[in-house]
Design an enzyme around this catalytic site. Structure first.
Site, PDB file in Angstrom:
ATOM      1  N   HIS A 414      13.873 147.418 100.759  1.00  9.65           N
ATOM      2  CA  HIS A 414      14.134 146.381  99.771  1.00  9.65           C
ATOM      3  C   HIS A 414      14.106 144.989 100.395  1.00  9.65           C
ATOM      4  CE1 HIS A 414      16.779 143.763  97.364  1.00  9.65           C
ATOM      5  NE2 HIS A 414      16.156 144.351  96.354  1.00  9.65           N
ATOM      6  N   CYS A 722      -1.272 150.301  96.552  1.00  6.40           N
ATOM      7  CA  CYS A 722      -0.272 149.242  96.408  1.00  6.40           C
ATOM      8  C   CYS A 722       0.850 149.409  97.420  1.00  6.40           C
ATOM      9  CB  CYS A 722       0.256 149.178  94.989  1.00  6.40           C
ATOM     10  SG  CYS A 722       0.976 150.715  94.444  1.00  6.40           S
TER      11      CYS A 722
HETATM   12  C1  PEP Z   1       4.891 153.104  97.601  1.00  8.32           C
HETATM   13  O1  PEP Z   1       5.569 154.127  97.629  1.00  8.32           O
HETATM   14  O2  PEP Z   1       3.976 152.868  98.407  1.00  8.32           O
HETATM   15  C2  PEP Z   1       5.162 152.068  96.593  1.00  8.32           C
HETATM   16  C3  PEP Z   1       4.355 151.044  96.455  1.00  8.32           C
HETATM   17  O3  PEP Z   1       6.298 152.202  95.859  1.00  8.32           O
HETATM   18  P1  PEP Z   1       7.755 151.833  96.382  1.00  8.32           P
HETATM   19  O4  PEP Z   1       7.604 151.082  97.668  1.00  8.32           O
HETATM   20  O5  PEP Z   1       8.379 150.991  95.328  1.00  8.32           O
HETATM   21  O6  PEP Z   1       8.375 153.180  96.517  1.00  8.32           O
END
Ligand code: PEP
Ligand code: MG
Length: 775
Positions: A414, A722
């Site tokens: 985070h 992403c």
């Molecule tokens: C991921 O898991 O790569 C992602 C983009 O989602 P998060 O980081 O919110 O779990």
């Protein structure tokens, strides 16, 4: 829009020829209009739109050019000459170029276009205004600069006849031998190449120069202005040593002034061209800019910087006391050099802590240790926030501080995600930060190197607004879309200023968790409408920042432990391992009310005309989950067949079963590598004890990604990434080589990702051309 397709190097023109008029005025143009007005036109329009004093101009659009070709029958004639042309045969190439140029010059410009140009010219000024006529190629911002410089500029143009002929000359210049050669080599279809022409009042500057809106190396908020007499080319070309003014944006005072001996200047040469002349003795050592002019220029610079979200390199000119802004581009040196200079200056400084550099930039400030989110009231502007791990209810405090240091976490925690979006330097995973540092202690944080130093080191400053390494907004066209990740609506403007091709991940849990109440709380307290409105408003901010570009909004994906501190959090189940627990789509499918409220917000946004909204489901492990989600949405009145619904590939099972998902009708898939890596390798992404084993390039991970891309390509479905790995240029190169459709990166990584993508695409095209030649 011009799209360079992966693999074949094929160019298509997607701009509708019908809708765009022959002429667009600067005031009507935005940077998205590049397909109609070219790179130059789009950038001038964007500057005018934010109130910068850009000399008046209009653009003869690419669509006007195409109408000219079609109505005169030239398109067919050009096609005949260029079709089957062997561009390696010099004589044939030169002959074809001359033939086409002569055809373009001789053709009679259709009356409608001619009248529109004449009327617009008259509208600029009743008497014949002196203008510059510049070609503005719609593919100008392709990374290969040699392509861009092919078309002509005509200065000092006066009168309708000269103007019309200059426009036609610009059109003809599209068919220079070198231009045809480059296009052929890059796989451009001659029949779809377009050109726009910018007609702009010529500014005969009495004094002119350049300005860096922030320090070009350190990124500090000091504006540096260089100015000399005559036209700006003297400063740009280095033919004169200009005056130098340093203006501190914080105090709004000039802090340094160097008056140089300016012995030459460039001035207009009669009614045509320019010449270099000696400056008269009285002006040679005179100060070029008054204090008021420096302050005003710096203010304009600030406007440009705020608009684009990153420091700018601006060209300006002054005539009869009026300032004109002639060009503005992002400074690209900030960041890399700062990191070097910081480590240079810090050689003798004492390192207190080491962790992972999670958000670039450096900052000095006083430590404030926060052990519980409830204590964030103690955090003051400019402090260094030190905590075990941040969570969403700390975001207001995170916005205030100069830097963030955590004990736990890796590049995808985070603290790392939010800091990068805020442009706040951060070091995560220091293990002992909260124990070793003391409240009030002065430290310097280097978010690039992942180090925390004792005391103030190397003139570090908070990277306000403009995170080092943040991207250029100059729209570089790549075949692989380069998108941006957004988690907090406050970052939407900065994210959009990168010029990204859309949002490949909008994490809405940050939006909800910031409210400090769980979705369950809203439901059980009958405050559903409030919840939907919060979602609607937050998502809309991001959609508004990306008009005409897709924004993939991800449904809620917060592990139960992140909800625990909030109102309603007492009802969250205690989970042994929340990362593997009740999160993502699995929770939404079992909590229809929570899912329905999110869908209600999406429905309202679609109804309000936000067609660019796509919905992405996280933590999907089986196609049945996608099918069930679709059914539920249909039950709530969503036209699911026409909505853009896709999935994240975060669990190996979804990569393994990708074909079943494709058959179930996903419209896109995006690799969430943060999770995909942890679930493939059994490495907790937030556990610093195993952080060195968290390897995005592990063959097993790459194999899952590769096979999924292949399948998506077979089905013609957009395949994206992403996760944090997409912000690593090395990984971006690999992904482009393996055929990914788009990459969504962090705000601070867009520039380097775009560059890596562009280079890789060019290399692929070049190698293909060489292989063809060798055959
Ligand atoms: C991921 O898991 O790569 C992602 C983009 O989602 P998060 O980081 O919110 O779990
Ligand atoms: Mg994830």
């Amino acid at each position: 829009m011009i799209i360079l397709k992966q693999g074949g190097g094929e160019i298509i023109s997607g701009a509708s020829m019908k809708e765009v008029p022959n002429i667009l005025w600067l005031e009507e143009i935005r940077k998205e209009d590049i397909a109609s007005v070219g790179g130059k036109g789009a950038s001038l329009g964007e500057m005018a739109s934010i109130g910068l004093p850009v000399p008046p101009a209009f653009v003869v659009t690419a669509q006007a050019f195409r109408r000219f070709l079609v109505e005169t029958g030239l398109d067919q004639k050009i096609y005949k000459v260029s079709d089957n042309l062997d561009v390696e045969n010099n004589a044939a190439l030169e002959k074809a170029a001359d033939t086409i140029k002569a055809l373009v010059m001789k053709a009679k410009m259709p009356a409608t276009i001619k009248d529109d140009i004449k009327a617009s010219y008259k509208k600029m000024s009743q008497k014949d205004l002196i203008v510059a006529v510049r070609s503005s190629a719609t593919a100008e911002d392709l990374p290969d600069a040699s392509f861009a410089g092919q078309q002509e500029t005509y200065l000092n143009i006066k009168g309708e006849i000269a103007l019309l002929s200059a426009v036609q000359n610009c059109w003809a210049s599209l068919y220079g031998a070198r231009a045809i050669y480059y296009r052929a080599k890059q796989g451009f279809e001659e029949s779809t190449v377009n050109i726009a022409v910018v007609i702009q009042q010529l500014v005969h500057s009495e004094k002119a120069g350049v300005m860096f809106t922030s320090h070009p190396i350190s990124g500090e908020p000091t504006t540096i202005i260089e100015g000399s007499w005559g036209l700006g080319e003297a400063v740009v070309s280095g033919s004169v040593s200009p005056d130098n003014y340093v203006f501190d944006q914080r105090t709004e005072f000039i802090t340094e002034k160097t008056i140089a001996n300016k012995n030459v200047e460039i001035v207009p040469d009669g009614s045509h061209g320019t010449k270099l002349v000696e400056v008269d003795a009285a002006r040679q050592d005179a100060q070029v800019l008054s204090e008021a002019e420096v302050a005003k220029l710096a203010m304009y610079g600030k406007i440009a910087e705020n608009h684009y979200g990153i420091p700018q390199d601006v060209e300006w000119g002054i005539v009869a006391g009026t300032i004109y802004i002639l060009q503005s581009r992002p400074i690209t040196t900030i960041g890399k050099k700062e990191a070097t200079s910081m480590s240079g200056q810090s050689k003798d400084a004492k390192i207190l802590l080491k962790g992972q550099g999670a958000a670039p930039g450096t900052a000095t400030g006083k430590v404030v240790i926060i052990r519980d989110a409830k204590d964030t009231g103690a955090v003051k502007e400019g402090d260094i926030l030190v905590t075990r791990m941040t969570n969403p209810d700390m975001v207001p405090a995170m916005k205030k501080v100069a830097a963030i240091v955590t004990d736990e976490g890796g590049m995808t925690c985070h603290a790392a995600i939010v800091s990068r979006e805020l442009g706040t330097p951060a070091v995560v995973g220091t293990k002992t930060g909260t124990q070793q540092l003391k409240n009030g202690q002065l430290v310097t944080v280097d978010g690039e190197m992942g180090l925390v130093y004792e005391g103030a080191v190397g003139g570090a400053a908070k990277a306000v607004g403009a995170a080092p390494g943040v991207v250029g907004s100059a729209p570089m066209i790549t075949a692989t879309s380069v998108k941006v990740n957004v988690s907090i609506p406050e970052a939407a403007a900065r994210a959009a200023a990168t010029g990204a091709d859309g949002v490949g991940l909008l994490r809405i849990e940050h939006l909800i968790l910031g409210l400090n109440k769980t979705p369950g709380w809203y439901i059980s307290n009958h405050k559903e409408e409030e919840f939907v409105k919060e979602l609607y408003d937050g998502i809309r901010i991001v959609l508004d920042a990306f008009p005409g570009k897709t924004v993939w909004v991800r449904t809620l994906d917060a592990p139960t432990d992140e909800f625990r501190n909030m109102a309603g959090g007492e009802n969250e189940p205690m989970e042994h391992n929340p990362m593997l627990g009740w999160r993502g789509i699995r929770r939404d499918l079992q909590s229809p009310d929570q899912f329905r409220l999110q869908v209600e917000a999406f429905k309202r946004l679609w109804k309000a005309g936000y067609d660019n909204l796509g919905v992405m489901f996280p933590m999907v492990s089986h196609p049945d989950q996608f099918i069930k989600a679709k059914q539920m949405m249909a039950g709530w009145g969503v036209d699911v067949e026409n909505a853009t619904l896709g999935i994240m590939i975060e669990i190996p099972s979804s990569a393994i079963m990708i074909e079943d998902f494709l058959q179930a009708g996903i419209k896109f898939a995006s690799f969430g590598t943060n999770d995909l890596i942890q679930y493939t390798l059994a490495i907790d992404r937030n556990n610093e004890n195993v952080a060195d084993m968290y390897n995005p390039q592990h063959p097993a991970v790459l194999s899952l990604i590769h096979s999924s891309i292949q399948k998506c390509r077979e089905y013609g479905v957009e395949c994206s990434i992403c996760g944090q790995a997409g912000s690593d240029p090395k990984m971006a190169v690999w992904l482009v080589e393996h055929g990914i459709t788009s990459i969504s990166a962090n705000i601070d990584a867009i520039a380097k990702i775009r560059e890596a993508v562009a280079r890789t695409e060019k290399r692929i095209i070049l190698e293909a051309a060489r292989n063809r030649d060798a055959e």
